[in-house]
Design a protein around this motif. Structure first.
Motif, PDB file in Angstrom:
ATOM      1  N   ALA A 150       0.833  -1.204   0.000  1.00  0.00           N
ATOM      2  CA  ALA A 150       0.000   0.000   0.000  1.00  0.00           C
ATOM      3  C   ALA A 150       0.870   1.258   0.000  1.00  0.00           C
ATOM      4  O   ALA A 150       0.563   2.239  -0.684  1.00  0.00           O
ATOM      5  CB  ALA A 150      -0.930   0.000   1.209  1.00  0.00           C
ATOM      6  N   ALA A 151       1.958   1.224   0.757  1.00  0.00           N
ATOM      7  CA  ALA A 151       2.885   2.358   0.759  1.00  0.00           C
ATOM      8  C   ALA A 151       3.509   2.544  -0.617  1.00  0.00           C
ATOM      9  O   ALA A 151       3.706   3.677  -1.077  1.00  0.00           O
ATOM     10  CB  ALA A 151       3.965   2.157   1.819  1.00  0.00           C
ATOM     11  N   LEU A 152       3.812   1.439  -1.298  1.00  0.00           N
ATOM     12  CA  LEU A 152       4.366   1.522  -2.647  1.00  0.00           C
ATOM     13  C   LEU A 152       3.353   2.107  -3.624  1.00  0.00           C
ATOM     14  O   LEU A 152       3.689   2.959  -4.448  1.00  0.00           O
ATOM     15  CB  LEU A 152       4.795   0.137  -3.125  1.00  0.00           C
ATOM     16  CG  LEU A 152       6.001  -0.488  -2.432  1.00  0.00           C
ATOM     17  CD1 LEU A 152       6.123  -1.958  -2.801  1.00  0.00           C
ATOM     18  CD2 LEU A 152       7.273   0.263  -2.791  1.00  0.00           C
ATOM     19  N   THR A 153       2.118   1.639  -3.543  1.00  0.00           N
ATOM     20  CA  THR A 153       1.075   2.161  -4.431  1.00  0.00           C
ATOM     21  C   THR A 153       0.950   3.663  -4.276  1.00  0.00           C
ATOM     22  O   THR A 153       0.951   4.408  -5.273  1.00  0.00           O
ATOM     23  CB  THR A 153      -0.273   1.485  -4.127  1.00  0.00           C
ATOM     24  OG1 THR A 153      -0.186   0.096  -4.481  1.00  0.00           O
ATOM     25  CG2 THR A 153      -1.404   2.124  -4.913  1.00  0.00           C
ATOM     26  N   GLU A 154       0.862   4.127  -3.044  1.00  0.00           N
ATOM     27  CA  GLU A 154       0.733   5.564  -2.835  1.00  0.00           C
ATOM     28  C   GLU A 154       2.005   6.299  -3.228  1.00  0.00           C
ATOM     29  O   GLU A 154       1.951   7.419  -3.755  1.00  0.00           O
ATOM     30  CB  GLU A 154       0.366   5.871  -1.390  1.00  0.00           C
ATOM     31  CG  GLU A 154      -0.002   7.329  -1.183  1.00  0.00           C
ATOM     32  CD  GLU A 154      -0.688   7.622   0.125  1.00  0.00           C
ATOM     33  OE1 GLU A 154      -1.116   8.789   0.297  1.00  0.00           O
ATOM     34  OE2 GLU A 154      -0.785   6.724   0.983  1.00  0.00           O
ATOM     35  N   GLY A 155       3.157   5.680  -3.006  1.00  0.00           N
ATOM     36  CA  GLY A 155       4.416   6.314  -3.379  1.00  0.00           C
ATOM     37  C   GLY A 155       4.517   6.557  -4.874  1.00  0.00           C
ATOM     38  O   GLY A 155       4.951   7.629  -5.315  1.00  0.00           O
ATOM     39  N   PHE A 156       4.121   5.575  -5.676  1.00  0.00           N
ATOM     40  CA  PHE A 156       4.136   5.758  -7.128  1.00  0.00           C
ATOM     41  C   PHE A 156       3.071   6.756  -7.567  1.00  0.00           C
ATOM     42  O   PHE A 156       3.314   7.576  -8.468  1.00  0.00           O
ATOM     43  CB  PHE A 156       3.945   4.419  -7.838  1.00  0.00           C
ATOM     44  CG  PHE A 156       5.195   3.624  -8.008  1.00  0.00           C
ATOM     45  CD1 PHE A 156       6.103   3.932  -9.017  1.00  0.00           C
ATOM     46  CD2 PHE A 156       5.486   2.566  -7.152  1.00  0.00           C
ATOM     47  CE1 PHE A 156       7.258   3.203  -9.191  1.00  0.00           C
ATOM     48  CE2 PHE A 156       6.647   1.827  -7.307  1.00  0.00           C
ATOM     49  CZ  PHE A 156       7.542   2.143  -8.327  1.00  0.00           C
ATOM     50  N   LEU A 157       1.896   6.714  -6.961  1.00  0.00           N
ATOM     51  CA  LEU A 157       0.855   7.691  -7.298  1.00  0.00           C
ATOM     52  C   LEU A 157       1.334   9.108  -7.012  1.00  0.00           C
ATOM     53  O   LEU A 157       1.052  10.036  -7.784  1.00  0.00           O
ATOM     54  CB  LEU A 157      -0.419   7.403  -6.507  1.00  0.00           C
ATOM     55  CG  LEU A 157      -1.192   6.146  -6.899  1.00  0.00           C
ATOM     56  CD1 LEU A 157      -2.314   5.894  -5.902  1.00  0.00           C
ATOM     57  CD2 LEU A 157      -1.760   6.263  -8.309  1.00  0.00           C
ATOM     58  N   ALA A 158       2.061   9.283  -5.927  1.00  0.00           N
ATOM     59  CA  ALA A 158       2.579  10.612  -5.576  1.00  0.00           C
ATOM     60  C   ALA A 158       3.587  11.117  -6.601  1.00  0.00           C
ATOM     61  O   ALA A 158       3.801  12.329  -6.722  1.00  0.00           O
ATOM     62  CB  ALA A 158       3.220  10.574  -4.189  1.00  0.00           C
ATOM     63  N   GLN A 159       4.198  10.198  -7.353  1.00  0.00           N
ATOM     64  CA  GLN A 159       5.115  10.579  -8.427  1.00  0.00           C
ATOM     65  C   GLN A 159       4.381  10.882  -9.728  1.00  0.00           C
ATOM     66  O   GLN A 159       5.004  11.220 -10.731  1.00  0.00           O
ATOM     67  CB  GLN A 159       6.127   9.462  -8.664  1.00  0.00           C
ATOM     68  CG  GLN A 159       6.965   9.088  -7.456  1.00  0.00           C
ATOM     69  CD  GLN A 159       8.017  10.123  -7.108  1.00  0.00           C
ATOM     70  OE1 GLN A 159       8.582  10.778  -7.972  1.00  0.00           O
ATOM     71  NE2 GLN A 159       8.273  10.297  -5.819  1.00  0.00           N
TER      72      GLN A 159
END
Length: 256
Positions: free
Chosen positions: A26-35
Motif C-alpha cells: 500500500a505504501a508503494l502504491t501511494e508512493g508511485f501515485l505521488a510521483q
C-alpha cells in the motif's frame, strides 16, 4: 504521503504492483501515485477501503484488480487488464509475500508448495508477461522483493527464507537475459518492517528490542522506509543498475 525524493520520469508511467493494497504494498502504491504514475495492483484481500482513502488525492487513481497471485492465469490476465487501462507496463514491482511462521516438523508438502507459489513463482511469470511490453517500449524496470531473512538464517520459516534466497538468484538471471532489451531487474531486501500484520502476529516487546539492538540505526523500519528505494530502482536515476540486491534494513545485514 510526503515524498523524500521526486523522480520526474515516473510521471504517467504504467506501474504494476503485486500485493499493492496493504502493508508495504500500500505504501508503494501511494508512493508511485505521488510521483504521478498510473498504478494498477493486485490484491487477494479486500482493498476497497484503501482505494477509497487515496482516490482523488493524486493525478491518477489506483486500479485495484482482485486476484490470487498463486493463480498464474488470473495474474497474467490482470496484467493485461492493467496494460489496457494504463498502457504497456514498464515498471513491475513483485512485492506480495507470505511470511507465516512454521516449524520444520510441522511443514507439509502442501505448505512448502504454497510458500513457493506466493513468494517465488509469481516473480518469474509476471516478468515473463511484462517483458514483451517493456521490450516494445524500449526500456523497463522490474523490482523483486527479497529479504534479509535468508542472510540471517532465520528459523521457523524455511519455505519463506528459501524462496527469498531464490528471488535474488532469479533477479540475477532475469537481469542477464533481459538486459539486451534495456530491461533492468533488481531486488530490494528489507529488514523487519513493522507492518500491521507484523505488529499483530509477531512483534513482541522482547523481539522488537532484540532486533533493534542488531541494527546500526536505532529506529524500527516502517513501510514508508522501503518506498524511496523502490522508486529509485524504478526510475532512470538508476539506469545503469541491474542484477543488484539493495538492502534496506537499518544496518543489520552486510551485503558488500
Amino acid at each position: 504521503m510526503t515524498s523524500f525524493a521526486t523522480f520526474h520520469d515516473l510521471a504517467d508511467t504504467s506501474v504494476f504492483i503485486t500485493g499493492g493494497g496493504s502493508g508495504i504494498g500500500a505504501a508503494l502504491t501511494e508512493g508511485f501515485l505521488a510521483q504521478g504514475a498510473k498504478v494498477a495492483f493486485v490484491q487477494r484481500s479486500d482493498a476497497s477501503e484503501f482505494v477509497a482513502q487515496i482516490s482523488g488525492k493524486y493525478v491518477h487513481d489506483p486500479l485495484c484488480l482482485p486476484c490470487d497471485i498463486t493463480d498464474i492465469a488470473a495474474l497474467t490476465d490482470a496484467m493485461h487488464t492493467a496494460a489496457r487501462a494504463h498502457g504497456p507496463i514498464t515498471r513491475l514491482i513483485n512485492n506480495a509475500a507470505n511470511d507465516t511462521r512454521q516449524d520444520i516438523v510441522d511443514t507439509t508438502v502442501r505448505d512448502w508448495d504454497a510458500s513457493q507459489n506466493v513468494n517465488l513463482r509469481p516473480h518469474f511469470f509476471t516478468a515473463q508477461t511484462a517483458a514483451p511490453m517493456m521490450k516494445a517500449a524500449g526500456y523497463g524496470s522490474i523490482v523483486n522483493f527479497s529479504s534479509i531473512s535468508y542472510m540471517m538464517g532465520m528459523a521457523g520459516m524455511a519455505g519463506y527464507v528459501t524462496a527469498k534466497a531464490a528471488v535474488t538468484g532469479l533477479t540475477r538471471a532475469l537481469a542477464r537475459e533481459l538486459g539486451p532489451d534495456q530491461i533492468r531487474v533488481n531486488a530490494v531486501m528489507p529488514g523487519w518492517v513493522l507492518t500491521q500484520r507484523q505488529m499483530d502476529l509477531w512483534a513482541t516487546p522482547e523481539d522488537l528490542a532484540a532486533h533493534l539492538a542488531r541494527q546500526c540505526l536505532p529506529e524500527h523500519l516502517a513501510p514508508r522506509d522501503i518506498v524511496d528505494a523502490v522508486l529509485f530502482l524504478s526510475s532512470q536515476a538508476s539506469r545503469m543498475m541491474t542484477g543488484q540486491a539493495m538492502v534496506v534494513d537499518g544496518g543489520v545485514a552486510v551485503s558488500g
